[in-house]
Write a protein that holds these residues in place. Structure first.
Motif: not given
Length: 201
Positions: A69-76
């Motif tokens: 979830r934390s990774r998904a919060a940042f734009e790749p």
């Protein structure tokens, strides 16, 4: 005198057998008790290990879900751009750290050179990653001026191992010489500041 014969109706031999049988059963009972206790402990231990393993797996799964979830919060795309910017900054810093500021070297020579000494034909070559070999020729008004100039360079933190050679008197009466020294490039890099020098007269 008549001897009395003592008679007894208690069978002595049978009592001895029963006592020996009773004694032989006691160790077996102790072994059974110990075995039962160990079995109970093993059952409780196995149950505890199973419960701990299940709790650990659930905790790992929960933390993994939180990380996703934390990774998904940042734009790749933003992450990739920041990574490229960081690589460029590190490359630029590395180049600056390896680059030599020649102006600092000439400032040091100008500050350390006496008014009675003049240098000509400066040249330098890279000895290794941290040292540069400086060579030059020059002239001075007297032998004493050459000695004072050598002492002035020996106090520099940039110009190390100063050597004056082939000191002779020229046709015009001045003292000519050859000069060589090792330059500490770590002191004249763009990322480091040269040590201030006092003016020599």
């Amino acid at each position: 005198m008549e001897e009395r014969v003592k008679t007894s109706f208690i069978p002595k031999s049978s009592l001895k057998v029963e006592r020996s049988e009773t004694r032989s059963r006691n160790p077996l009972a102790i072994v059974n008790i110990i075995t039962g206790a160990l079995l109970v402990v093993a059952i409780f231990g196995a149950g505890g290990m199973y419960a701990f393993e299940k709790y650990t797996m659930q905790s790992i799964a929960s933390k993994k879900l939180s990380l996703e979830r934390s990774r998904a919060a940042f734009e790749p795309a933003t992450i990739r751009e920041l990574a490229r910017l960081d690589a460029r900054i590190n490359t630029g810093y590395s180049l600056l750290r390896q680059h030599v500021s020649v102006s600092q070297l000439f400032d040091e020579i100008e500050t350390r050179t006496l008014s009675s000494v003049r240098f000509n034909d400066f040249s330098y070559s890279i000895a290794d990653a941290s040292r540069v070999l400086l060579t030059a020729s020059g002239e001075a008004v007297s032998f004493n001026a050459v000695a004072l100039q050598s002492d002035a360079f020996s106090k520099s933190s940039i110009i190390t191992e100063p050597i004056f050679s082939n000191v002779n008197i020229s046709k015009t009466g001045t003292i000519v010489f050859n000069f060589s020294a090792i330059i500490d490039t770590s002191r004249i890099g763009y990322t480091g500041a040269a040590v201030p020098s006092s003016t020599q007269q």
